[in-house]
Design an enzyme around this catalytic site. Structure first.
Site, short mmCIF file in Angstrom:
data_model
loop_
_atom_site.label_atom_id
_atom_site.label_comp_id
_atom_site.label_asym_id
_atom_site.label_seq_id
_atom_site.Cartn_x
_atom_site.Cartn_y
_atom_site.Cartn_z
N LYS A 193 13.48 49.92 44.84
CA LYS A 193 13.46 49.52 46.25
C LYS A 193 12.65 48.23 46.38
CE LYS A 193 10.60 50.08 49.61
NZ LYS A 193 10.81 48.83 50.34
N GLU A 267 0.16 49.71 40.65
CA GLU A 267 -0.37 48.34 40.54
C GLU A 267 -0.71 47.91 41.95
OE1 GLU A 267 -1.06 46.50 38.12
OE2 GLU A 267 0.01 47.38 36.43
N CYS A 301 -2.31 39.13 43.93
CA CYS A 301 -3.28 40.23 43.77
C CYS A 301 -4.45 39.85 42.88
CB CYS A 301 -2.57 41.46 43.23
SG CYS A 301 -1.49 41.05 41.87
N GLU A 398 -9.27 42.55 51.26
CA GLU A 398 -8.24 41.68 50.68
C GLU A 398 -7.52 40.96 51.82
OE1 GLU A 398 -4.70 43.57 49.05
OE2 GLU A 398 -4.76 42.25 47.31
P1 NAD Z 1 2.95 46.92 50.71
O1 NAD Z 1 2.09 48.01 50.19
O2 NAD Z 1 3.03 46.71 52.16
O3 NAD Z 1 4.44 47.13 50.23
C1 NAD Z 1 4.76 47.25 48.85
C2 NAD Z 1 6.00 48.10 48.73
O4 NAD Z 1 5.65 49.43 49.09
C3 NAD Z 1 7.12 47.67 49.68
O5 NAD Z 1 8.37 47.77 49.02
C4 NAD Z 1 7.02 48.70 50.79
O6 NAD Z 1 8.23 48.92 51.46
C5 NAD Z 1 6.60 49.93 50.00
N1 NAD Z 1 5.99 50.98 50.81
C6 NAD Z 1 5.26 50.86 51.94
N2 NAD Z 1 4.91 52.08 52.40
C7 NAD Z 1 5.43 53.00 51.56
C8 NAD Z 1 5.44 54.42 51.51
N3 NAD Z 1 4.84 55.16 52.45
N4 NAD Z 1 6.07 55.03 50.49
C9 NAD Z 1 6.68 54.30 49.53
N5 NAD Z 1 6.74 52.95 49.54
C10 NAD Z 1 6.12 52.30 50.54
O7 NAD Z 1 2.49 45.62 49.92
P2 NAD Z 1 3.04 44.14 50.15
O8 NAD Z 1 2.43 43.69 51.42
O9 NAD Z 1 4.50 44.07 49.92
O10 NAD Z 1 2.37 43.41 48.90
C11 NAD Z 1 1.07 43.00 48.93
C12 NAD Z 1 0.17 44.00 48.22
O11 NAD Z 1 0.62 44.20 46.89
C13 NAD Z 1 -1.24 43.48 48.09
O12 NAD Z 1 -2.17 44.50 48.31
C14 NAD Z 1 -1.30 43.03 46.64
O13 NAD Z 1 -2.59 42.95 46.11
C15 NAD Z 1 -0.44 44.01 45.97
N6 NAD Z 1 0.09 43.47 44.71
C16 NAD Z 1 -0.42 43.94 43.54
C17 NAD Z 1 0.03 43.44 42.32
C18 NAD Z 1 -0.53 43.95 41.01
O14 NAD Z 1 0.01 43.62 39.97
N7 NAD Z 1 -1.54 44.78 41.01
C19 NAD Z 1 1.02 42.45 42.30
C20 NAD Z 1 1.52 41.99 43.51
C21 NAD Z 1 1.05 42.52 44.72
#
Ligand code: NAD
Length: 495
Positions: A193, A267, A301, A398
């Site tokens: 997804k 992650e 991140c 963050e």
């Molecule tokens: P987000 O958590 O809003 O969304 C990430 C994904 O999770 C999306 O596809 C979203 O639809 C899904 N999601 C949201 N709620 C969910 C639920 N209840 N159940 C299942 N899936 C759900 O994050 P974002 O805003 O897309 O990305 C930014 C975040 O990602 C930041 O916190 C960043 O640090 C982190 N990030 C981490 C890494 C890493 O390698 N550690 C890499 C990139 C981004």
């Protein structure tokens, strides 16, 4: 809010990008099929605010159909030799490479990122598939041997089965590649997804590789996290769920996964400290923060977003940093040589502006930047916040935007304690010319990656992942293959 000075302006492209969009539908069982619902989601170019196209809204029934396709494909894919799976991964890499410009243009249009970042994303995605193709063939277990009298032990490495994957918006294709390559290399099938805001390159990948990957091995379902992501997390036929995203989303995924006791690969976010000692090359450190704090507009991140600098060199370092950041160029995709682009969405842009308001309310000094830039598009000035006391909100929250804060410390012990004072444990850097410090300090920092005199350099062969609130999965390297495999011990009685 409009900028008071003209220090930062947005370079605009002369002509708008002409991306090639994927077909409309969910990619299930090797083809694009209609969603069970007629709901759609607008996909927006955040640098122009134009609606680019639509994708299906996504439903629980869509996920169930995709999981059924992945289940149907899993035995045949698991039975392939590493060489045959590797050949498929190499073909995927070749297809991305042959369509490099198409992917770069589409990614930039969907995220507002500059060409340099889009190019790096696509190159790294290609490299991830090539690395996993090799690693999957080289990966082995302990040799068979005797550990109990008259018994011979053999360890098999098996695929986990069907993996659910949930990706974020900051590096859409690259984060998908970081999961797809090792998951397939280890012999699993998957349902992915993408972020509801940035599904286009992942869908395009599915379209272009449909002929080289057996039907059902890769399935893509678009839609919101709370519906599609949640169903993937709780689905009884999904054996492992892997998410790259925020801490809150990771917690929800882990909670939903608990019902079926499936494995979880997390992650999550980060707030990387950049610890600058008095003996550091201050110019190099300031340049390092310019590139690693503002890469992808700070929507990263591992971004170098929290500087801790020794008090004796804080003034000099801050001066160098402010000079560097004042020179950052901003542009819409297609504009020449801009370093940073727009924020990913209106909602995220507003979140970053709220964080900047809170910084002002906390009485901190904004040494450069701090404002929105006139639209269209969701642009924010590169910002340096100084005068930051220990424990201020900005040291732990963050922001995920072009905002770097500067704190001071007075001795090594304090630097270590303060750097570790965060719920996150993804990445950190240490800047020093002292060889003893360069060896001892990284060992005391609670982060999955620690750079010395560098920040945000990623090697596909090396593991990426966090400690503490940043989660516990490992992407990249052969450790990712471990994470998407299970070991089985078979013991033969020779008596
Ligand atoms: P987000 O958590 O809003 O969304 C990430 C994904 O999770 C999306 O596809 C979203 O639809 C899904 N999601 C949201 N709620 C969910 C639920 N209840 N159940 C299942 N899936 C759900 O994050 P974002 O805003 O897309 O990305 C930014 C975040 O990602 C930041 O916190 C960043 O640090 C982190 N990030 C981490 C890494 C890493 O390698 N550690 C890499 C990139 C981004």
């Amino acid at each position: 809010m409009t900028t008071e000075t003209a220090l930062f302006t947005v370079r605009r492209a002369e002509s708008s990008l002409a991306p090639s969009f994927p077909p409309f539908g969910q990619f299930i069982g090797g083809a694009f099929v209609p969603s069970s619902s007629s709901e759609t989601v607008d996909i927006v170019n955040p640098a122009t605010e134009e609606v680019l196209t639509q994708v299906p809204g996504g439903t629980v029934e869509d996920v169930d159909a995709a999981v059924a396709a992945a289940v149907a494909a899993k035995d045949a894919w698991a039975a392939k030799t590493p060489r045959d799976r590797s050949a498929v991964l190499l073909k995927i890499a070749d297809i991305i490479e042959a369509n490099r410009e198409l992917f770069e243009t589409l990614e930039a249009a969907n995220t507002g990122k500059p060409a340099a970042v889009a190019e790096d994303d696509i190159s790294s995605a290609i490299d991830t598939f090539r690395f996993s193709a090799g690693a999957a063939r080289a990966y082995s277990t302990l040799g068979a041997d005797d550990y109990a009298e008259n018994h011979t032990s053999v360890v098999h490495r098996e695929p986990v089965g069907v993996v659910g994957v949930i990706t974020p918006w900051n590096y859409p294709l690259l984060m998908a590649a970081w999961k797809i390559a090792p998951i397939l290399g280890a012999g699993n099938t998957l349902v992915l997804k993408p972020s509801e805001q940035t599904p286009l390159t992942t869908l395009k990948l599915a379209e272009l590789i449909a002929d080289v990957v057996p039907a059902g091995v890769i399935n893509i379902v678009t839609g919101p996290g709370r519906v599609v992501g949640n169903r993937l997390s709780e689905h009884p036929d999904v054996d492992l769920v892997a998410i790259t995203g925020s801490v809150g989303s990771g917690q929800k995924v882990a909670a939903a996964a608990a019902g079926s006791v499936k494995r979880v690969h997390l992650e999550l976010g980060g707030k990387a400290p950049v610890v600058v000692f008095a003996d550091a090359d201050l110019e190099a450190a300031a340049k390092g923060v310019r590139s690693a704090g503002f890469w992808n507009g700070g929507q990263e991140c591992g971004a170098a977003c929290r500087v801790l600098v020794h008090e004796s060199v804080a003034e000099k370092f801050t001066e160098l940093l402010v000079r560097e950041i004042s020179e950052i160029t901003i542009g819409a995709p297609g504009a020449d040589d801009a370093e940073i682009g727009s924020m990913i969405s209106k909602a995220h842009y507003e979140r970053v502006l709220v964080a900047l308001d809170e910084i002002r309310k906390d009485g901190l000094t904004i040494a450069v930047g701090g404002n929105a830039i006139d639209g269209p598009g969701y642009f924010i000035e590169p910002t340096v916040v100084t005068n930051v006391p220990a424990g201020a909100a900005i040291t732990s929250n963050e922001i995920f935007g072009p905002v770097v804060s500067v704190e001071t410390f007075s001795n090594d012990e304090e630097a270590i304690t303060r750097a570790n004072e965060t719920i996150y444990g993804l990445a950190a850097s240490v800047w020093t010319k002292d060889s003893a410090r360069s060896l001892t300090i990284p060992r005391k920092l609670d982060f999955g990656t620690v750079w010395v005199n560098s920040h945000l350099v990623i090697a596909t062969e090396m593991p990426w992942g966090g400690f503490k609130g940043s989660g516990y999965g490992r992407d990249l390297s052969s450790y990712a293959l471990d994470d998407f495999s299970r070991t089985k011990h078979v013991m033969y009685n020779r008596g």
